[in-house]
Scaffold this motif. Structure first.
Motif, PDB file in Angstrom:
ATOM      1  N   LYS A  74      41.916 -52.108-111.882  1.00 42.85           N
ATOM      2  CA  LYS A  74      42.410 -51.351-110.736  1.00 42.85           C
ATOM      3  C   LYS A  74      41.358 -50.399-110.171  1.00 42.85           C
ATOM      4  O   LYS A  74      41.677 -49.558-109.348  1.00 42.85           O
ATOM      5  CB  LYS A  74      43.645 -50.542-111.147  1.00 42.85           C
ATOM      6  N   ARG A  76      38.622 -48.919-107.884  1.00 40.75           N
ATOM      7  CA  ARG A  76      38.242 -49.103-106.490  1.00 40.75           C
ATOM      8  C   ARG A  76      37.251 -48.019-106.072  1.00 40.75           C
ATOM      9  O   ARG A  76      37.331 -47.502-104.962  1.00 40.75           O
ATOM     10  CB  ARG A  76      39.477 -49.056-105.582  1.00 40.75           C
ATOM     11  N   PRO A 917      46.743 -48.935 -98.463  1.00 47.94           N
ATOM     12  CA  PRO A 917      46.257 -49.711 -99.623  1.00 47.94           C
ATOM     13  C   PRO A 917      45.803 -51.108 -99.245  1.00 47.94           C
ATOM     14  O   PRO A 917      44.864 -51.640 -99.850  1.00 47.94           O
ATOM     15  CB  PRO A 917      47.477 -49.733-100.550  1.00 47.94           C
ATOM     16  N   VAL A 920      42.235 -50.880 -98.105  1.00 50.22           N
ATOM     17  CA  VAL A 920      41.336 -50.723 -99.246  1.00 50.22           C
ATOM     18  C   VAL A 920      41.110 -52.054 -99.945  1.00 50.22           C
ATOM     19  O   VAL A 920      39.979 -52.426-100.275  1.00 50.22           O
ATOM     20  CB  VAL A 920      41.907 -49.681-100.224  1.00 50.22           C
ATOM     21  N   GLU A 921      42.195 -52.798-100.146  1.00 58.83           N
ATOM     22  CA  GLU A 921      42.061 -54.083-100.828  1.00 58.83           C
ATOM     23  C   GLU A 921      41.249 -55.072 -99.999  1.00 58.83           C
ATOM     24  O   GLU A 921      40.461 -55.842-100.540  1.00 58.83           O
ATOM     25  CB  GLU A 921      43.451 -54.653-101.125  1.00 58.83           C
ATOM     26  N   TYR A 949      36.007 -43.634 -97.473  1.00 62.23           N
ATOM     27  CA  TYR A 949      36.648 -43.141 -98.699  1.00 62.23           C
ATOM     28  C   TYR A 949      35.707 -42.428 -99.660  1.00 62.23           C
ATOM     29  O   TYR A 949      36.167 -41.873-100.654  1.00 62.23           O
ATOM     30  CB  TYR A 949      37.316 -44.309 -99.438  1.00 62.23           C
ATOM     31  N   ARG A 953      37.830 -42.995-105.939  1.00 64.12           N
ATOM     32  CA  ARG A 953      38.967 -43.851-105.637  1.00 64.12           C
ATOM     33  C   ARG A 953      39.695 -43.346-104.399  1.00 64.12           C
ATOM     34  O   ARG A 953      39.951 -42.143-104.265  1.00 64.12           O
ATOM     35  CB  ARG A 953      39.917 -43.873-106.835  1.00 64.12           C
ATOM     36  N   CYS A 956      44.682 -42.978-100.798  1.00 65.84           N
ATOM     37  CA  CYS A 956      45.879 -43.708-100.379  1.00 65.84           C
ATOM     38  C   CYS A 956      46.391 -44.660-101.445  1.00 65.84           C
ATOM     39  O   CYS A 956      47.508 -45.173-101.334  1.00 65.84           O
ATOM     40  CB  CYS A 956      45.607 -44.469 -99.083  1.00 65.84           C
ATOM     41  N   LEU A 957      45.600 -44.928-102.474  1.00 68.57           N
ATOM     42  CA  LEU A 957      46.029 -45.815-103.547  1.00 68.57           C
ATOM     43  C   LEU A 957      46.834 -45.049-104.572  1.00 68.57           C
ATOM     44  O   LEU A 957      46.512 -43.898-104.898  1.00 68.57           O
ATOM     45  CB  LEU A 957      44.820 -46.463-104.224  1.00 68.57           C
TER      46      LEU A 957
END
Length: 1210
Positions: A74, A76, A917, A920-921, A949, A953, A956-957
């Motif tokens: 997970k 990022r 999210p 971001v992904e 960002y 990390r 928003c995640l």
């Protein structure tokens, strides 16, 4: 294979073999399916007798960079990505002895290797719909490929030849080349080297071009272009040939008419002839960059072509072509020894290009260019951080979000400033050594390389064609030691910052100068060394050199002149001329007129000097250095007085001043006028000057007909209206006189008797009228009515009418590069942004679609980026992301990402509806695997991710529970190995058991040690079975291999007939389905246990039978070992179980039916057993946490990773 920690460079054991000669043959191109097929053959010389495997680079097979963070969980954050990115790139770096393709030599070859004799390795490949490396340009038009102008060319960022053919993709691996390309009759193949012959087939449907490159050259300097090119041989130099697409020959002749002058200049400057026997220039569409130099060949964008009446484009194109020739000397012919030496070829090429700029456009243009480059480097280092040219021995690593230790991991913006700084460093070296001594060093390097290039291959002979840190070479030629210079400016980053002020001591007749050096801020370094201070006194110019050692230093400078109160006299300047000055504004007691610090830009620095305004005015009026004059203009904007206004006005009117200084003075006058708006008397600034210079003699208010014979006046006439549009009244609006003046320029513009085009002038007028637009004063109604054309003011209505008229005229009579349309789009967006027109993205979307001209698309995309930021449109934001992801033109993607980085839709840590999210992904996926074929785009996405960002990390995640550990010491977020879930806890033993042919475990882990192999092909002659290997790749393109290892006595070459037949099958529409679902014969076929009686499967048999046609007779004692490696769809070869563990379907020996998937019940039971086993191992892992230590799971020890098994094939 290790890298020396002392100097960061590679040891001799990094690559245990050398390539003496390489043959690249492409036997077929298919523009309909965008595919090609061919082979490479390499003559490999082992460097040690125990060589057992040879590694090559091929991007399309088993590449760990296809997915950077393969087990990222997970995470990022960019810190994690940076580590994985550098590890993945190093894992396939040939300079570290690695590669995507590892071939294990058979027993027959090992005996030859032990005798240290040469072996030949042949790799056959085919490529279909490549996503990178090769660009097929097939316009969506009617007609044949010839009518449509279909063509292709190769491209890549730094060393990217692996994208289109297997090779050792390194600048340090030099060899001679034989290049063969078979094309249709109407096509022309242009590549590196001399064209030996062109062979036609019997039916005259195809022809084969044979090129030979005798100078040892690295694979990254090999390129190819194929298309229906028109050929033009340079009339002044017959060894130079130019190529362009159909119907562009007149433009080509005009564009290249002055090229021979650049050749003559470089040969005379370096006292050395051009190192190759030929040179070719090819102009292609949809180019990766405006200029891409390769050995004997440079690819240019067709947008650089121009007619003789285009003033603005001529210097740009000539400079690009001159830089391409300079790169032939110090990039292609003499290459770099390692990435840490990259600053040398880039710097020398930029330095030589600057010298050509001085010769072609004058010394003032050259010095202004140096000043602009220095300012760009200074601004970037202040914003981002120091640029280290040679980071191999750097004591402190810059705190950046990308690694600077590999060319494919650095930011594109960093790479651009890196090249600029390298050129400035070479210029600094010239100032220290002297121009003649530096040119002697360059001449010595070229002379040695030319002599070595004529020798045959021998171990260590061609190393003299590689550039490394030039301290030894310079010491040998000049006897001077430059190692301290290298340590200060090359092996550490940053620039010096000085703040100075002085006072005059009348009693002692001295200047007391205080210099303060600021070196604690970002991008600054502590400079220790000489610094030049120049005083202009009444009796002349005097230079003083001081030693800078401390942060704050005071100097006493004795004046050579005595003050003469209010006496006019001729003042001698540094140029030797004497001029009359009015000394009424000077200090009566001081003989100093002005001061300059480091005027020759001897070091990389920024200087802020405080001196009275009259000194800046004298400097601007009488100094001849354009950089110092621009510095004076910048300082005078802080003194808005009538005398400043007069000095700037006199500069604009003076024909003795350089035109760029006059334009800078006009910019300064606008700022002064806006500051003096309450006390300004007379007409608006520069209106009288413009009418005096360009107005009609009978009626000065009407501009006279255009005559652009005086280029300095042309650029001034083009710049002044746009600068006047920046004037504002006390109410913050453009003065009505200025608005009417600019509209009158539209009305009275007459270019009928001008031999030059006025396209850029009219575009500048549109930019000027757009600059007059100010925010609209609107009435907010209850119904919330949007602004419309009915509510426009009279002035704005006139602007809109002009824009509409020019846009419609552009569709009927398009101008060069559609510069009018570009300016109109920018003006319309400004009208929308300031509330004069309703915000609507439809017009910009229509101009940004594929099929429009490049410049128009970029202007429309820039407007859409601004629209997204202002309006927060989610729909347009998603559309822009689709363009980044799917647009067929890489340059468009690159520019669009840079636009978003410059004008992001939301700020970091801002609560925006666009920051989701899903965004971001998507960005992480593009950065991680989506742009594996283009490292420039991948690094662009990393820049965008950082802009939006930062390094941590994204907020928003959602934060996973108990999964993140914050290391305050390293300032990095990592997984906590003690609380890893079961899905991430894979035991080392499981990794060993799960490695299987065709599974994802064959990708080298991004954090794996360098010595672990991504794949090995074990070539054994005693095996009883053929095996087809497939690789699960996220790359949509298909790449096929066939490897043959021959003994040194074998004289045969792979047959071209077999490839012609295979290419016909490979590129046919009916066979495309077979690439995704291979026939059963590929997976299951009978085999004989004897190697001499083995039977190939259908696919290999077809290749082998065709290859035997026309091939020379082979010696019976030799054994040819072959394998076929085909990249296919993952699901067609593997059947995954419920726990996502790949299961290998072993080919059956007796059955011809395809393998069947495992039973569903068996899969379910296996899944339960696997899950239970992992749970027990998870408990055992907690028991030994203290023994393992608190190291993150994503940074495994090298001992815990098992090397993948060898691929055993015959």
């Amino acid at each position: 294979m290790s890298k020396s920690k002392k100097d960061g460079r590679l040891s001799d054991a990094a690559r245990p073999f050398r390539i003496a000669h390489q043959t690249l043959c492409i036997t077929g191109f298919n523009f309909e399916t965008e595919s090609m097929v061919g082979y490479v053959e390499m003559q490999v010389h082992p460097l040690r007798p125990d060589l057992k495997k040879v590694k090559f680079n091929s991007k399309h097979y088993n590449d760990p960079t296809l997915e950077i963070c393969q087990e990222d969980g997970k995470q990022r954050n960019l810190d994690f990505f940076e580590n994985c990115h550098y590890s993945a790139m190093t894992a396939v770096d040939s300079d570290h002895g690695n590669g995507e393709l590892a071939v294990k030599l058979p027993a027959e070859a090992l005996a030859i290797v032990q005798e240290m004799k040469m072996i030949r390795i042949c790799i056959e490949f085919s490529l279909e719909q490549p996503r990178g490396g090769v660009k097929f340009v097939v316009p969506d038009l009617d007609g044949t490929m010839l009518d449509r102008g279909a063509h292709l060319f190769t491209y890549g960022h730094e060393n990217s030849s692996r994208l289109w053919f297997p090779c050792v993709d390194s600048y340090t691996e030099l060899c001679t080349w034989k290049l063969e390309f078979s094309v249709d009759m109407y096509m022309t193949a242009v590549s590196c080297g001399d064209l030996i012959e062109t062979v036609y087939t019997a039916d005259l449907r195809k022809k084969t071009y044979h090129y030979y490159l005798s100078a040892p050259t690295a694979a990254p300097n090999i390129a190819l272009a194929v298309g229906p090119f028109e050929v033009f041989v340079d009339p002044y130099m017959h060894e130079v040939t130019h190529f362009c697409l159909p119907h562009l020959l007149p433009l080509l002749k005009q564009t290249t008419s002055q090229l021979h002058e650049a050749f003559e200049f470089y040969e005379e400057l370096l006292s050395c002839r051009y190192p190759y026997t030929c040179y070719k220039q090819v102009f292609v569409d949809m180019a990766f960059d405006e200029a891409m130099p390769y050995a004997t060949l440079t690819l240019f964008s067709t947008n650089l072509l121009h007619t003789k009446n285009i003033i603005d484009q001529i210097p740009i194109t000539r400079q690009h072509m001159a830089n391409g020739i300079a790169a032939q000397f110090f990039k292609c012919f003499i290459s770099m020894n390692s990435w840490y030496d990259c600053w040398l070829p880039k710097g020398i090429t930029g330095y030589l290009g600057g010298l050509y700029r001085r010769k072609a456009f004058g010394n003032n243009e050259y010095r202004h260019w140096v000043g602009q480059e220095l300012e760009a480097v200074r601004a970037y280092e202040n914003e981002v951080g120091p640029i280290v040219l040679d980071p191999s021995v750097s004591k402190e690593t810059p705190a950046l979000y990308f690694s600077i230790y590999h060319p494919h991991t650095i930011s594109p913006r960093y790479a651009d400033i890196y090249a600029r700084k390298a050129a400035l460093i070479i210029r600094m070296l010239e100032l220290r050594l002297g121009r003649e001594l530096l040119l002697q060093v360059l001449n010595k390097l070229l002379a040695v390389a030319t002599q070595v290039a004529q020798q045959k291959f021998y171990l260590g002979t061609w190393y003299n064609m590689l550039l490394s840190t030039p301290a030894k070479a310079i010491s040998t030629v000049t006897g001077k030691d430059i190692q301290p210079f290298i340590q200060e400016w090359v092996q550490q980053g940053g620039h010096a910052r000085f703040f100075g002020q002085f006072v005059f001591n009348r009693k002692r007749n001295i200047i007391e100068l205080e210099l303060k050096q600021e070196w604690t801020t970002k991008g600054a370094l502590r400079y220790v060394g000489p610094l030049t201070v120049v005083l202009q006194e009444l009796d002349g110019t005097f230079n003083h050199t001081f030693k800078i050692e401390e942060n704050k230093t005071k100097f006493e400078i004795t004046c050579h002149s005595k003050s003469r109160r209010h006496k006019k006299k001729k003042i001698p300047l540094c140029t030797g001329e004497e001029i009359d000055m009015d000394l009424g504004d000077t200090d009566a007691d001081s003989p100093v007129l002005w001061m300059r610090i480091d005027p020759e830009m001897f070091i990389l620095r920024s200087v802020q000097l405080e001196q009275p305004d009259f000194m800046w005015q004298y400097l601007l009026r009488y100094e001849r250095c354009v950089v110092s004059q621009c510095q004076a203009i910048t300082a005078l904007t802080n003194y808005p007085t009538p005398k400043t206004r007069l000095a700037l006005t006199d500069t604009i009117e003076s024909d003795q001043c350089f035109y760029r200084v006059r334009i800078a003075a006009a910019e300064g006058l606008v700022k002064v006028a806006n500051s003096m708006v309450g006390s300004w008397a007379g007409p608006p600034a520069m209106m009288t000057i413009f009418r005096k210079l360009f107005g009609s003699h009978s009626c000065p208010t009407i501009v006279r007909q255009n005559h652009f014979n005086n280029f300095q006046h042309y650029f001034l006439q083009k710049a002044i209206p746009g600068l006047m549009a920046g004037l504002r009244t006390v109410h913050g609006i453009c003065p009505p006189d200025v608005h009417g003046f600019i509209l009158d320029l539209f009305k009275y513009n007459d270019n009928s008797k001008n031999k030059y085009s006025d396209n850029y002038y009219r575009a500048a007028l549109i930019d000027a009228v757009a600059e007059t637009i100010t925010p609209a004063v609107t009435m907010v109604t209850v119904t919330g009515m949007c602004p419309s054309t009915d509510s426009l003011t009279p002035d704005t209505s006139l602007i809109l009418e002009e824009l509409t008229r020019y846009l419609n005229l552009e569709k009927l009579l398009p101008c060069y590069r559609l510069v009018i349309t570009v300016s109109c789009l920018k003006a319309i967006r400004k009208l929308q942004k300031f509330g004069h027109l309703p915000s609507d993205a439809a017009i910009f979307r229509s101009y940004a679609e594929q099929g429009n001209f490049l410049d128009v698309r970029l202007a429309a995309l820039e407007a859409l980026v601004d629209f997204t930021k202002v309006e927060g449109s989610f729909e347009i934001w998603q559309w822009l992301l689709e363009v980044i992801e799917e647009d067929p033109e890489p340059y468009i993607r690159h520019c669009l990402i840079q636009m978003i980085c410059k004008n992001p839709p939301f700020q970091r840590k801002e609560d925006s509806s666009l920051s989701t999210p899903a965004l971001v992904e998507k960005l992480w996926k593009l950065m991680n695997s989506g742009f594996s074929h283009d490292s420039r785009l991948r690094c662009d996405i990393a820049d965008l991710y950082f802009t939006l960002y930062g390094r941590t990390r994204p907020a928003c995640l959602p934060i996973p529970e108990s999964m993140m550990v914050l290391n305050l010491k390293e300032k990095r977020t990592k997984f906590n190995p003690c609380v890893m879930p079961d899905d991430f806890m894979e035991d080392d033993e499981d990794e060993d058991l799960n490695i299987s042919v065709g599974s994802n475990e064959h990708k080298r882990r991004a954090d794996s040690p360098l010595h672990s192999d991504p794949s090995e092909f074990n070539m054994r002659s005693s095996l009883d079975q053929n095996m087809t290997v497939s690789n699960a790749s996220q790359d949509d393109s298909q790449f096929k291999f066939k490897i043959r290892i021959n003994s040194p006595e074998m004289k045969s070459e792979p047959s071209k007939t077999s490839f012609a037949n295979e290419f016909a099958r490979f590129t046919s529409k009916d066979s495309l389905v077979l690439d995704q679902n291979p026939p059963a014969s590929l997976l299951d076929h009978p085999l004989d246990t004897s190697i001499h009686k083995r039977q190939e499967d259908d696919f290999v048999a077809r290749l082998s039978e065709d290859s035997s046609v026309g091939s020379p007779v082979l010696i019976q004692e030799e054994t040819v070992i072959e394998t076929v490696v085909e990249s296919m769809d993952y699901d067609s070869q593997m059947y995954a179980s419920a726990d996502n563990t790949p299961q290998v379907m072993t080919p059956s020996v007796h059955s011809s039916a395809p393998p069947t998937p495992l039973a569903e019940d068996g899969v379910h039971k296996a899944h339960k057993a696997k899950k239970k086993k992992k749970k027990n191992k998870h408990k055992k892992r907690h028991k030994h946490d203290k023994e393992r230590g608190d190291r993150p799971r994503d940074a495994l020890d090298s001992d815990s990773l098992a090397s993948p098994p060898d691929f055993e094939v015959i």
